[in-house]
Scaffold this active site. Structure first.
Site, short mmCIF file in Angstrom:
data_model
loop_
_atom_site.label_atom_id
_atom_site.label_comp_id
_atom_site.label_asym_id
_atom_site.label_seq_id
_atom_site.Cartn_x
_atom_site.Cartn_y
_atom_site.Cartn_z
N ASP A 125 -61.45 -12.84 -6.90
CA ASP A 125 -62.01 -13.04 -5.70
C ASP A 125 -63.25 -13.68 -5.52
O ASP A 125 -64.01 -12.91 -4.88
CB ASP A 125 -62.56 -10.97 -5.63
CG ASP A 125 -61.43 -10.24 -5.52
OD1 ASP A 125 -60.29 -10.64 -4.65
OD2 ASP A 125 -61.29 -9.43 -5.89
N ASN A 135 -57.25 -14.08 0.75
CA ASN A 135 -56.67 -12.63 0.86
C ASN A 135 -57.59 -11.84 1.23
O ASN A 135 -58.18 -11.56 1.84
CB ASN A 135 -56.95 -12.55 -0.79
CG ASN A 135 -57.43 -10.89 -1.97
OD1 ASN A 135 -55.96 -9.91 -1.40
ND2 ASN A 135 -58.04 -11.54 -2.75
N THR A 136 -57.08 -10.02 1.83
CA THR A 136 -58.68 -9.21 1.73
C THR A 136 -58.14 -8.38 0.68
O THR A 136 -58.17 -8.04 -0.40
CB THR A 136 -57.22 -8.19 3.13
OG1 THR A 136 -56.13 -7.38 2.47
CG2 THR A 136 -56.67 -8.78 3.99
N HIS A 137 -59.91 -7.64 0.94
CA HIS A 137 -60.36 -7.20 -0.42
C HIS A 137 -60.82 -6.07 -0.23
O HIS A 137 -62.00 -6.15 0.77
CB HIS A 137 -61.28 -8.29 -1.11
CG HIS A 137 -61.86 -7.76 -2.78
ND1 HIS A 137 -61.07 -7.52 -3.39
CD2 HIS A 137 -63.35 -7.00 -3.00
CE1 HIS A 137 -62.02 -6.89 -4.50
NE2 HIS A 137 -63.28 -6.77 -4.32
N GLY A 173 -60.21 -18.48 -8.77
CA GLY A 173 -61.14 -17.36 -9.65
C GLY A 173 -60.67 -15.89 -8.90
O GLY A 173 -59.51 -15.00 -8.28
N SER A 226 -63.64 -7.69 2.96
CA SER A 226 -63.58 -9.52 3.23
C SER A 226 -62.24 -9.43 2.62
O SER A 226 -61.15 -9.10 2.66
CB SER A 226 -64.60 -9.84 2.20
OG SER A 226 -66.07 -8.94 1.83
#
Length: 198
Positions: A148, A110-112, A146, A139
């Site tokens: 992120d 996942n990109t955040h 959970g 990130s």
């Protein structure tokens, strides 16, 4: 596509600008990976980035199912035929149900748009601005159950400039997200090749 080419499925929820950047950058990179399918939780405009390149797309809407678990199972069933080596959440705005995560773990990235563990959740950019901090970040993580909270694979700081709006800050963060995702893909695909060679 050679046997060594990693297969990627990308999940999006919106305009797919990071997806478009990935589809543009991958062929010219030296990363042996290819996007083989793109899915969404709604009829997102970003699916057009895949369609115009001839990449199959699919939509699995949560509202079509009685609960999150059933939706997650259906989403997993839509992903599975692509036999992906990696699933990338790129602006996918729904939390994956635990059953889906365990089905494909630890191959979900996942990109955040924040420097985790700072500002997790769906409003990371707005939350950073509201907090009045001088910098935020981007990130790339491995998805767990959970919000992120999975292991961080790469991250970089992004300064917040005077007069930044959520839109202007997010655009600068997206540039960093795209670079980090390519870096991580190069690393994990290379490690995967090494594992298969042993």
């Amino acid at each position: 596509m050679s046997a060594a080419t990693a297969k990627l499925v990308v999940l999006i929820s919106g305009s797919g600008t990071n997806l478009d950047a990935l589809l543009t950058s991958l062929p010219g990179s030296e990363i042996p990976a290819k996007v083989v399918g793109v899915g969404s939780d709604q009829d997102a405009s970003g699916l057009e980035h895949a369609r115009r390149r001839g990449i199959p797309t699919f939509v699995v809407a949560p509202g079509d199912f009685p609960d999150r678990g059933a939706w997650g199972e259906a989403l997993g069933d839509a992903i599975a035929p692509f036999a992906p080596d990696w699933i990338i959440l790129s602006g996918f705005m729904k939390l994956l149900p635990p059953g889906l995560v365990s089905r494909f773990s630890p191959k979900i990235l996942n990109t955040h748009p924040a420097y985790l563990p700072e500002f997790p959740g769906a409003h990371g950019v707005a939350d950073a601005l509201a907090a009045g901090v001088e910098e935020t970040g981007a990130s790339v993580i491995v998805v767990d159950d959970g919000v992120d909270s999975g292991p961080v694979l790469a991250q970089r700081r992004v300064p917040i400039q005077p007069g930044d709006t959520e839109a202007s800050l997010h655009e600068r963060i997206k540039v960093v997200e795209r670079e980090l995702l390519l870096d991580v893909l190069a690393q994990v695909v290379s490690n995967q090749e090494g594992d298969s060679a042993r």
